[in-house]
Structure formats: structure tokens, C-alpha cells
Design an enzyme around this catalytic site. Structure first.
Site, PDB file in Angstrom:
ATOM      1  N   ASP B  14       0.889  -1.258   0.014  1.00 25.07           N
ATOM      2  CA  ASP B  14      -0.071   0.000  -0.058  1.00 25.07           C
ATOM      3  C   ASP B  14       0.850   1.174  -0.022  1.00 25.07           C
ATOM      4  OD1 ASP B  14      -2.432   1.771   0.204  1.00 25.07           O
ATOM      5  OD2 ASP B  14      -2.412   1.573   2.439  1.00 25.07           O
ATOM      6  N   GLU B  75      -1.001  -1.214  -4.858  1.00 26.59           N
ATOM      7  CA  GLU B  75      -2.280  -0.346  -5.152  1.00 26.59           C
ATOM      8  C   GLU B  75      -2.202   0.472  -6.345  1.00 26.59           C
ATOM      9  OE1 GLU B  75      -4.908   0.842  -1.859  1.00 26.59           O
ATOM     10  OE2 GLU B  75      -4.804   2.587  -2.776  1.00 26.59           O
ATOM     11  N   ASP B 148      -2.894   0.835   6.729  1.00 26.20           N
ATOM     12  CA  ASP B 148      -2.128   0.955   5.676  1.00 26.20           C
ATOM     13  C   ASP B 148      -1.389  -0.454   5.568  1.00 26.20           C
ATOM     14  OD1 ASP B 148      -1.442   3.968   5.039  1.00 26.20           O
ATOM     15  OD2 ASP B 148      -1.386   3.392   7.157  1.00 26.20           O
TER      16      ASP B 148
END
Lengths: 196, 196
Positions: B14, B75, B148
Site C-alpha cells: 500500500d 495499489e 496501511d
């Protein structure tokens, strides 16, 4: 060694994945700089993104080894245009900055309008004007092409001309007959370092 | 070696500069995956951008060496929010993808809604729902924090569950008693490779 020989060598990077312009310039504020190299790194849109970033990173790493610049000037990326292109451009700028950090060379970020103002006197100069001024300032016989290459040279010139603080320190050190090397650029004030 | 032991090991990322979440998961489609590691890489806003990118790149390179994942799931970044943050996030994603390419590990990009849909059944799940489902799916005794870290695990789970093509090839190779290693992941179909 005379003061006239003192110059800051800068690698300018106009980041991009399809075309990443680069240019190496040496000079000092108020004087005509010299072009030492210019070119474009191209990566194929058929490649996966991570492989394109690898090619840009590898190329910038090689340029840093070859030219040993004292600073890298990268165009500061904004997102007002095409979203997809802006992401790739930001990532190309990121891996170029990473390569500089790995080589312990400081990075400065200049906006397009800062570069245009430095090279042409107007922050709204168009691409043709920038190319024309780069050609004249560097005393080149033919304009650098493509525009990404000219923009990279303009970035490097902008940084050379905007570097009075570092330049004064270097000149003072040499003029005073100090034999020791000047402090590494990284430890000097970061007068144009816009890093966030 | 039984089919039950066949698993795809995925490093989920992330991306971010202030907090870059990571999580390593091993599993196969339709089965409960196992968490092998989770954490967050933090870099100081006081550091210059290129040094923050260097820290993220160094950390991801170390994670790749330690965990030897077959794929990295990152991501996919969009720019609908804060411009300044989006650039740093895109650049952190870029240096993570570069680290993967340098380690010859393929990269897959998943959007937040793909990840949410995979883990919770809804592309509009909120952060609490994602964390709850990650905790349940991995059989963890406490929820991974910060968000996260949970998001990075969700990315890795999403990729494990969405990888039927590669998984079938691996299972077929092992079930057939073929002793040679399966082809490198890079040469297999890139069913989720959204690279531009």
C-alpha cells in the site's frame, strides 16, 4: 586554477516514460554555460510499467556515472493534464530522483514556469521559444531535438543560473587558495530544493 | 508434495511516503491464506523527497530478498484527491515496482475497489470492514495496524485469490509429477497486469 574554470555540472531531467529527456550542462551564474551531453531515453508502451521504470532508472544511473554531475535538476510534475500520463511521469521522475539519491547527488525540482522564466525571461514561453533560447545560450549549431531534450537542457541551465549560494561557496574556497575539496553539495544549503 | 501445499506467495504494497504498508501472504484461490509478515515503512517528512524514495526502495528490496514472493501486488494510484500527496504516493509505488523489476518479480496493480470487492464482497467497503475481513480471513488474533498494513495484506489476499491461471499451471505441474520448476512467473499470462 582560476575562478573562470569553476563550474557547476548539472544533469537536467525532463521526466517521462515514452520519452525522458536528459541534458548535461556546466556553467555558473551570469555566464554562458556549456552543453556536455543531451539525449532522450525512450521506453516502449508495450512493456509493463515496472520494466519501463527499470529502463529509466538504469539509464539515469548510467548518466550519473558517466557525467558525475554535482546536482540533478528534475521538472516538478503537476497533475492538471491527463491523469494516466501524469502518474507515469511522476513515477519516471521518482526513479530518476532515486538514482540520484543512490549516487549521493542532490536533487532540485523546478517547475516548468521557473525554467521558462530562467531561460527566456517569461514563465509563459512556448516550446519553440525555449528550444530557441537553449540553442542560443549554449551556442549550438542546430536546435536540440526532440523538445524533451531541449527541455532537459533548459532545466540544467535554469539550475546553473539559480545556484548563486553554492557557486559563491565554491568560488570563495578556490579564490582563497583552500586546497581541500569544497564540502559535498548535499551539505550545502538547498536553495531550490522543493521536495514535497 | 501434495497439492494442498501449493501456494502463491505475494507481497502486497500500500504505497506511501509517510507510511508505506506491506504484507506477505501465501495461499491459493478458494482457500484461507496465511500471513507471513506485515509492517509499515515510515519516512520522515523532514527528509528530501529523493531520500524518502531511497528509504522506500531499500525497504522493499530487503522485503523481496527476505520473503522471495512470486508476485508483488501494488495499489493502483489515482489522482482524485490531494495533488501533492498523490504525486508522492505514485512515486513511492514507482520505486516499489522498480525494486520488484530489479528482483525479476512480476508486478500486478489492483485498484482499491478491486481489493475491497475481493476481501469483503463490496467495492465500497470502508477501512474498518477491510481490516475486520483481513483479520478474519488470515485468522489473526488482533487486527493489523495501522490501516496501511491491513490494506497491504488485503492487496496480497486479493492477488492470491485472483490468480487462478497461474495457480492452475503450478498445480498441474506438481500434480503431474513434473520435477522441473514451473516457468518463471514473468513468462505466464499477466491476468491482472494493469500497467498503464
Amino acid at each position: 586554477m582560476g575562478v573562470a574554470m569553476v563550474g557547476l555540472r548539472v544533469l537536467g531531467i525532463d521526466p517521462g516514460l515514452t520519452r525522458c529527456g536528459w541534458g548535461v550542462v556546466e556553467g555558473r551564474p551570469g555566464a554562458r554555460p556549456t552543453a556536455l551531453g543531451v539525449g532522450v531515453v525512450r521506453t516502449s508502451p508495450d512493456l509493463d510499467l515496472e520494466l519501463r521504470l527499470l529502463e529509466v532508472h538504469t539509464a539515469v544511473t548510467a548518466l550519473l556515472r558517466e557525467h558525475r554531475p554535482a546536482a540533478v535538476a528534475i521538472e516538478r510534475v503537476f497533475h492538471q493534464n491527463n491523469k494516466g500520463t501524469a502518474t507515469g511521469t511522476a513515477q519516471a521522475a521518482g526513479v530518476a530522483a532515486l538514482a540520484a539519491a543512490q549516487a549521493d547527488v542532490p536533487v532540485a525540482w523546478h517547475t516548468p514556469s521557473e525554467v521558462k522564466a530562467a531561460i527566456s525571461g517569461s514563465g509563459r514561453a512556448d516550446k519553440e521559444q525555449v528550444t530557441l533560447m537553449v540553442t542560443r545560450v549554449l551556442g549550438l549549431t542546430t536546435p536540440p531535438k526532440p523538445a524533451d531534450a531541449a527541455d532537459a537542457l533548459a532545466l540544467a541551465i535554469c539550475h546553473v543560473w539559480r545556484a548563486p549560494a553554492q557557486q559563491r561557496l565554491r568560488v570563495a574556497a578556490l579564490a582563497g587558495g583552500i586546497g581541500a575539496p569544497v564540502p559535498a553539495a548535499r551539505t550545502l544549503p538547498r536553495w531550490t530544493g522543493i521536495s514535497r
